[in-house]
Enzyme design. Structure first.
Site, mmCIF file in Angstrom:
data_model
loop_
_atom_site.group_PDB
_atom_site.id
_atom_site.type_symbol
_atom_site.label_atom_id
_atom_site.label_comp_id
_atom_site.label_asym_id
_atom_site.label_seq_id
_atom_site.Cartn_x
_atom_site.Cartn_y
_atom_site.Cartn_z
ATOM 1 N N ARG A 35 -58.364 29.748 -31.401
ATOM 2 C CA ARG A 35 -57.370 31.035 -31.491
ATOM 3 C C ARG A 35 -55.909 30.904 -31.342
ATOM 4 O O ARG A 35 -55.423 31.636 -31.940
ATOM 5 C CB ARG A 35 -57.816 31.679 -29.826
ATOM 6 C CG ARG A 35 -59.280 32.376 -30.167
ATOM 7 C CD ARG A 35 -59.627 33.140 -28.919
ATOM 8 N NE ARG A 35 -61.129 34.013 -29.078
ATOM 9 C CZ ARG A 35 -61.641 34.493 -28.058
ATOM 10 N NH1 ARG A 35 -61.439 34.240 -26.971
ATOM 11 N NH2 ARG A 35 -62.499 35.368 -28.469
ATOM 12 N N LYS A 211 -78.913 40.440 -24.760
ATOM 13 C CA LYS A 211 -79.303 41.979 -24.314
ATOM 14 C C LYS A 211 -79.242 43.145 -25.191
ATOM 15 O O LYS A 211 -78.295 43.188 -26.037
ATOM 16 C CB LYS A 211 -78.209 42.512 -23.289
ATOM 17 C CG LYS A 211 -78.218 41.731 -22.050
ATOM 18 C CD LYS A 211 -77.541 42.313 -20.845
ATOM 19 C CE LYS A 211 -77.793 42.030 -19.675
ATOM 20 N NZ LYS A 211 -76.849 42.512 -18.423
ATOM 21 N N GLY A 384 -66.956 41.015 -28.787
ATOM 22 C CA GLY A 384 -66.826 42.262 -28.623
ATOM 23 C C GLY A 384 -66.356 43.447 -29.432
ATOM 24 O O GLY A 384 -66.496 44.482 -29.793
HETATM 25 P P1 ADP Z 1 -72.891 36.672 -29.272
HETATM 26 O O1 ADP Z 1 -71.924 36.059 -28.526
HETATM 27 O O2 ADP Z 1 -73.090 35.967 -30.821
HETATM 28 O O3 ADP Z 1 -72.713 38.248 -29.422
HETATM 29 P P2 ADP Z 1 -74.792 36.880 -27.508
HETATM 30 O O4 ADP Z 1 -74.014 36.885 -26.449
HETATM 31 O O5 ADP Z 1 -75.427 38.402 -27.363
HETATM 32 O O6 ADP Z 1 -74.492 36.456 -28.714
HETATM 33 O O7 ADP Z 1 -76.191 36.123 -27.078
HETATM 34 C C1 ADP Z 1 -76.193 34.691 -27.034
HETATM 35 C C2 ADP Z 1 -77.429 34.016 -26.056
HETATM 36 O O8 ADP Z 1 -78.485 34.456 -26.205
HETATM 37 C C3 ADP Z 1 -77.378 32.776 -25.887
HETATM 38 O O9 ADP Z 1 -76.845 32.010 -24.902
HETATM 39 C C4 ADP Z 1 -78.723 32.350 -26.384
HETATM 40 O O10 ADP Z 1 -79.392 31.332 -25.495
HETATM 41 C C5 ADP Z 1 -79.260 33.656 -25.917
HETATM 42 N N1 ADP Z 1 -80.740 33.940 -26.625
HETATM 43 C C6 ADP Z 1 -80.968 34.050 -27.861
HETATM 44 N N2 ADP Z 1 -82.381 34.181 -27.938
HETATM 45 C C7 ADP Z 1 -82.982 34.102 -26.843
HETATM 46 C C8 ADP Z 1 -84.290 33.978 -26.267
HETATM 47 N N3 ADP Z 1 -85.226 34.102 -27.030
HETATM 48 N N4 ADP Z 1 -84.379 33.939 -24.901
HETATM 49 C C9 ADP Z 1 -83.440 33.856 -23.996
HETATM 50 N N5 ADP Z 1 -82.097 33.872 -24.386
HETATM 51 C C10 ADP Z 1 -81.762 33.881 -25.751
#
Ligand code: ADP
Ligand code: MG
Length: 403
Positions: A35, A211, A384
């Protein structure tokens, strides 16, 4: 859009730049300086114009509802001083660090700057009024500069004093405001995902991560914009359950089942047909790992997409001309469950006719970890913010305020 190049006669002017120096820290040092590096073009341009550059950024969170001792501990943890040191190394010149975030101490340091010098403030969130967009604080900060540049894409979805209040105040006083090079680059790439053109179709979104509820609004708006959405990650299991599949102990958001059904009814969503499952999430536990198609047995949870799903996703990815990716397909922090995410990265970057965008902190980290990051057309610096930009049809408060 007011661009940086349109800010003229900068010599001797004090320009406040809101940067995103919200870097991951580890043991009092910086774990990843991406960053800081991303903000350099704007800073260097201003220095080249002989401006006096005042940088502001937040770093981490400080909850003022906690006890005074806890607030002090949070401040100590989210100290910006190591960032000033790293920035100085990257710029090859001294960076004045202001321990004060407002008041006479700060004012004196800013007034003492010579042309072509840089000052970085301590974490803006040391001020309680920052996240409240406090008008007094915004006025005081705005009074320190002759102009304002917004280059913190990762914070542009928040209307705080340093992202919104300062430019608002400066505009009242007829001072110039502009977006910096980083924000300009982000807006250009993400605008494609907000308003795809004919040649961008098929437009594919790939969603994963944890989520559903966090990403609900973005699914709704992506359903309107894209031709198809591939869903992996933990989110997929809420959708699968809604369609009557047994998901074992996979994560599921019960209150989102009806919503998931409604989204699926659009016919645009592609779900996993198989999963890598385990009977223990903990990687140190003695556990069984296997691939299952369809229903997941009791006591097992889905941790990544399986090989048939990978093939299905790869086929869709190869046909797309525009791809927006948010969220890993599996628990990529554990080596047994990286395959889906690696293969998605590989397929996207092998499709040479598509414009590919990553919008998500963990997705970007995964792409970097597996060596694909530089092969994407654009990797957003704001997880975000990039999602909110799509949700809000291209609008973010910290960018709209610049005008
Ligand atoms: P980003 O930061 O790219 O938006 P998120 O924060 O929504 O992504 O999600 C990332 C997290 O989702 C990771 O820590 C990963 O371990 C978790 N994740 C992905 N698939 C699964 C799963 N099947 N069960 C539990 N956690 C999961
Ligand atoms: Mg994340």
């Amino acid at each position: 859009m007011n661009l940086l190049e349109n800010m003229k006669n900068l010599e001797g002017k004090t320009i406040i730049v809101r940067v995103d120096f919200n870097v991951p820290l580890k043991d009092g040092g910086i774990r990843d300086d991406n960053r800081i590096v991303a903000a350099l073009p704007t800073i260097k341009y201003l220095l080249g114009q002989k401006a006096k550059v005042v940088l502001m950024s937040h770093l981490g969170k400080i909850n003022f509802k906690l006890t005074p001792e806890e607030v002090e501990a949070a401040k100590k943890k989210n100290n910006m001083e190591p960032v000033a040191k790293r920035l100085s190394e990257l710029l090859g010149q001294d960076v004045v660090f202001s321990k004060d975030t407002r008041g006479e101490g700060l004012k004196t340091l800013v007034e003492g700057l010579k042309d072509g010098e840089v000052l970085l403030l301590q974490n803006t969130r040391y001020e309680k009024g920052e996240t409240k967009n406090d008008p007094e604080l915004s006025k005081e900060w705005a009074s320190l500069g002759d102009g304002f540049v917004m280059d913190a894409f990762g914070s542009a979805h928040r209307a705080h004093a340093s992202t919104y209040g300062i430019p608002e105040e400066m505009k009242k006083d007829g001072k110039p405001t502009a977006i910096g090079y980083l924000v300009e680059k982000e807006v250009k790439a993400l605008s494609k995902c907000v308003n795809p053109e004919k040649e961008d179709r098929p437009y594919l979104a790939i969603l994963g991560g944890f989520k559903v509820s966090d990403k609900i609004k973005v699914i709704e708006s992506l359903l309107k914009k894209t031709d198809k959405i591939l869903i992996g990650g933990a989110m997929a299991y809420t959708f699968l359950k809604a369609l009557g599949t047994n998901i074992g102990t996979s994560p599921c958001e019960e209150d989102q089942l009806e919503y998931a059904k409604k989204c699926y009814a659009t016919g645009k969503i592609v779900l996993p047909v198989d999963s890598m499952v385990t009977n223990a999430f903990d990687e140190n536990a003695e556990r069984e790992i296997k691939v299952v198609e369809g229903n997941i047995p009791e006591g097992f949870e889905g941790m990544d997409i399986g090989s048939k799903t990978i093939a299905l996703f790869k086929d869709e990815i190869s046909k797309a001309n525009l791809i927006f990716w948010n969220g890993p397909t599996g628990v990529f922090e554990q080596k047994e469950f990286i395959t889906g995410t690696v293969e998605v990265c590989k397929a996207i970057t092998e499709n040479k006719h598509c414009f590919s965008v990553i919008g998500g902190g963990d997705s970007a980290a995964a792409a970097k970890q597996f060596g694909y990051k530089d092969k994407f057309s654009h990797v957003s610096t704001g997880g975000g913010a990039s999602l909110e930009m799509i949700e809000n049809d291209g609008h973010l408060p910290g960018i709209d305020v610049i005008g």
